[in-house]
Design an enzyme around this catalytic site. Structure first.
Site, short mmCIF file in Angstrom:
data_model
loop_
_atom_site.label_atom_id
_atom_site.label_comp_id
_atom_site.label_asym_id
_atom_site.label_seq_id
_atom_site.Cartn_x
_atom_site.Cartn_y
_atom_site.Cartn_z
N GLY A 1 0.84 -1.21 0.00
CA GLY A 1 0.00 0.00 0.00
C GLY A 1 0.86 1.25 0.00
N ASP B 1 18.36 -1.35 -11.14
CA ASP B 1 16.97 -1.29 -11.62
C ASP B 1 16.95 -1.30 -13.15
OD1 ASP B 1 14.02 -0.57 -10.97
OD2 ASP B 1 14.60 0.95 -12.43
N LYS C 1 15.43 -4.23 -15.77
CA LYS C 1 14.50 -3.92 -16.86
C LYS C 1 15.06 -4.33 -18.21
CE LYS C 1 12.48 -0.14 -14.23
NZ LYS C 1 12.55 1.31 -13.95
N1 LIG Z 1 7.52 3.90 -7.31
C1 LIG Z 1 7.48 3.80 -8.62
O1 LIG Z 1 7.45 4.80 -9.38
C2 LIG Z 1 7.49 2.44 -9.26
C3 LIG Z 1 7.36 2.34 -10.66
C4 LIG Z 1 7.38 1.06 -11.25
C5 LIG Z 1 7.51 -0.07 -10.47
N2 LIG Z 1 7.63 0.07 -9.13
C6 LIG Z 1 7.77 -1.15 -8.36
O2 LIG Z 1 6.57 -1.30 -7.60
C7 LIG Z 1 6.86 -1.95 -6.36
C8 LIG Z 1 6.38 -1.08 -5.21
O3 LIG Z 1 7.05 0.14 -5.31
P1 LIG Z 1 6.61 1.38 -4.36
O4 LIG Z 1 7.35 2.55 -4.89
O5 LIG Z 1 5.14 1.42 -4.22
O6 LIG Z 1 7.27 0.90 -2.97
P2 LIG Z 1 6.93 1.44 -1.49
O7 LIG Z 1 8.14 1.11 -0.68
O8 LIG Z 1 6.40 2.81 -1.56
O9 LIG Z 1 5.70 0.51 -1.02
C9 LIG Z 1 5.90 -0.84 -0.69
C10 LIG Z 1 4.67 -1.31 0.07
O10 LIG Z 1 4.78 -2.71 0.28
C11 LIG Z 1 4.58 -2.99 1.65
N3 LIG Z 1 5.41 -4.14 2.03
C12 LIG Z 1 6.74 -4.28 1.88
N4 LIG Z 1 7.13 -5.47 2.36
C13 LIG Z 1 6.00 -6.09 2.83
C14 LIG Z 1 5.74 -7.33 3.47
N5 LIG Z 1 6.73 -8.17 3.73
N6 LIG Z 1 4.47 -7.63 3.83
C15 LIG Z 1 3.47 -6.76 3.57
N7 LIG Z 1 3.65 -5.56 2.97
C16 LIG Z 1 4.91 -5.24 2.61
C17 LIG Z 1 5.01 -1.75 2.40
O11 LIG Z 1 4.36 -1.71 3.65
C18 LIG Z 1 4.49 -0.66 1.43
O12 LIG Z 1 3.10 -0.51 1.68
C19 LIG Z 1 8.36 -2.22 -6.37
O13 LIG Z 1 8.60 -3.52 -6.87
C20 LIG Z 1 8.88 -1.17 -7.35
O14 LIG Z 1 10.10 -1.57 -7.96
C21 LIG Z 1 7.63 1.28 -8.50
N1 LIG Z 2 12.90 3.53 -9.17
C1 LIG Z 2 12.34 3.24 -10.49
C2 LIG Z 2 10.83 3.19 -10.37
C3 LIG Z 2 10.18 2.81 -11.70
O1 LIG Z 2 10.46 1.46 -12.02
C4 LIG Z 2 12.75 4.35 -11.47
O2 LIG Z 2 13.28 5.37 -11.02
O3 LIG Z 2 12.56 4.21 -12.69
#
Ligand SMILES: NC(=O)c1ccc[n+]([C@@H]2O[C@H](COP(=O)([O-])OP(=O)(O)OC[C@H]3O[C@@H](n4cnc5c(N)ncnc54)[C@H](O)[C@@H]3O)[C@@H](O)[C@H]2O)c1
Ligand SMILES: N[C@@H](CCO)C(=O)O
Ligand code: NA
Length: 442
Positions: free
Chosen positions: A14, A202, A206
């Site tokens: 979340g 990262d 990709k």
């Molecule tokens: N932030 C971006 O722009 C973006 C873009 C593309 C992909 N992603 C990918 O999406 C995924 C999430 O990224 P984010 O930026 O939302 O990360 P974030 O750190 O903001 O959120 C991670 C969430 O997962 C929960 N979490 C982590 N470990 C957990 C566990 N063991 N049990 C239950 N909940 C758990 C945390 O509480 C948090 O709610 C990652 O794999 C990231 O690489 C992120």
């Molecule tokens: N940390 C990654 C999030 C998107 O995958 C980036 O900066 O592109």
């Protein structure tokens, strides 16, 4: 019309992405039901810390720390937690309990993708991952489906938003690396551990995913050549600008002939490179991404947009969710992995490209000749030489080197270039090798 029961959706995570997925899913519930032909019911959001602040106002009763139970009751599991474990175990639990999976986790797919795809194919489950590469930009579905009837030759692009944000700020505002990284982290672009972005882990993850899809071959993460951007200084950015270039962290995946065997192979690499300021990739600013795909029949295609950010990434996740839910309603197996081509993955030493080598030298007679001689000795053809005064960098105890030499080469074999650079570093007249950057996008 046949009445379908609800499609139960479990959300794992979340955070930056997850909270936005939940928000949009709840806000557009009716619209999604019309698009899918069944209502999508968010059964819960698994998080680590129930009291953590969220980027959206969501019903408290949805949150749980019991991910396993949430998974058991789901038809579709969305994993946006990040990391390798327990994400891998949760996804396997979901697949083995008959659920389809949507994930944004490029780290997981690049390290355990084969295992996850095999598990999904065994039970006919779907595994969607559009958000894993280039955020909101549809690039996975085009490679996996739209271009499945073509022969992709080369992919070159900016696939990490955080490092593009940093390099763009350094180029356009003269910002420091650290300040730009701090802002990118604040804006939610960076990984939980930003070294994943800065050291190009990262981008390499990709590149591994893109190359595997494009060349129908498993490209292991460890076979992707990876160079991060820590060594890119303000001076390097300034010199690039003076020469009509901008520094970008690029992912380059291509089919090529192995110079040693003459056989076809593939290469996947990520490194900071020089891009002409006239090239469309030079105009990719902030955390945007852009991917060029060259295919035999389709020609050159460019995909551009937000590579990171909560709502932007949620868009890609929700697109996969609608696809998965539609298939869930009508039934049928998921799309498997296509890795039959089994092409050899070639090392970086096999590539040929152009280079800019910047040296800090003592300004004395013969320095140019001695430098040029090393290039000639190693069979590297020089295209341009630019001498500049780069402000003296006092070298304690001796006259400061007061000149820079930028040597631009014609296309050269990486292994020849590497040999040249190590010889240059030994020359008395050379104080240091400031940077060696490949020139891409010619
Ligand atoms: N932030 C971006 O722009 C973006 C873009 C593309 C992909 N992603 C990918 O999406 C995924 C999430 O990224 P984010 O930026 O939302 O990360 P974030 O750190 O903001 O959120 C991670 C969430 O997962 C929960 N979490 C982590 N470990 C957990 C566990 N063991 N049990 C239950 N909940 C758990 C945390 O509480 C948090 O709610 C990652 O794999 C990231 O690489 C992120
Ligand atoms: N940390 C990654 C999030 C998107 O995958 C980036 O900066 O592109
Ligand atoms: Na994408």
């Amino acid at each position: 019309m046949i009445e379908y029961r609800n499609v139960r959706v479990a959300l794992l995570g979340g955070g930056t992405v997850g909270a936005q997925v939940a928000r949009l899913l709840l806000e557009h519930k009716e619209e999604f039901a019309s698009r899918v032909g069944a209502s999508l019911e968010l059964t819960g959001i698994a998080v680590r810390n129930l009291d953590a602040a969220r980027s959206a106002d969501l019903p408290k009763e949805l949150f749980t720390t019991d991910a396993e139970s949430l998974i058991l009751g789901a038809d579709i599991v969305i994993e946006v937690m990040g990391g390798l474990e327990p994400a891998r175990s949760y996804i396997l639990q979901a697949i083995n309990s008959g659920a389809d999976v949507v994930t944004a986790n490029k780290a997981l797919l690049a390290t355990h993708g084969t295992e996850l795809f095999e598990a999904a194919e065994r039970v006919g489950a779907q595994l969607y991952f559009e958000a894993a590469v280039a955020g909101a930009i549809p690039i996975i579905r085009p490679l996996r489906e739209s271009l499945a009837g073509d022969r992709v030759k080369r992919i070159m692009g900016i696939v990490n938003g955080t490092t593009n944000y940093i390099l763009d700020k350094m180029d356009t505002e003269g910002a420091s690396f650290d300040d730009a990284l701090a802002v990118a982290t604040e804006l939610g672009y960076a990984e939980a551990d930003p070294t994943a972005d800065v050291d190009a882990f990262d981008a390499a993850q990709k590149a591994s995913i893109l190359a595997s899809l494009a060349f129908h071959t498993t490209i292991p993460l460890e076979s992707v050549h990876r160079e991060g951007i820590r060594a890119i200084s303000g001076k390097t950015v300034e010199l690039a600008k003076k020469a009509g270039y901008v520094v970008k962290l690029l992912a380059v995946c291509e089919r090529l002939t192995d110079p040693a065997t003459g056989e076809e192979g593939v290469s996947a690499r990520v490194y900071p490179a020089l891009i002409s300021r006239e090239h469309p990739l030079a105009a990719v600013h902030k955390a945007n991404n852009a991917v060029f795909v060259e295919a035999e029949a389709a020609g050159s295609l460019m995909f551009y947009g937000a590579g990171a950010g909560g709502p932007e990434t949620a868009s890609a996740v929700l697109g996969d969710l609608v696809s998965a839910a539609r298939r869930h309603v009508i039934g049928g197996p998921g799309l498997g992995a296509s890795t039959h081509a089994n092409l050899p993955v070639l090392p970086i030493s096999a590539i040929t490209t152009r280079y800019h080598v910047t040296l800090l030298v003592f300004d004395r007679p013969g320095v140019l000749a001695s430098v040029a001689e090393e290039f000639a000795k190693h069979g590297v053809s020089v295209e341009l030489v630019e001498q500049g005064t780069f402000g003296s960098e006092a070298v304690s105890g001796e006259a400061a080197p007061t000149a820079t030499l930028v040597i631009g080469t014609h296309a050269a074999l990486e292994s020849d270039l590497a040999a040249t650079v190590s010889a240059l570093a030994q020359l008395d007249a050379v104080s240091s090798v400031v940077s060696v950057l490949r020139v891409e996008g010619a």
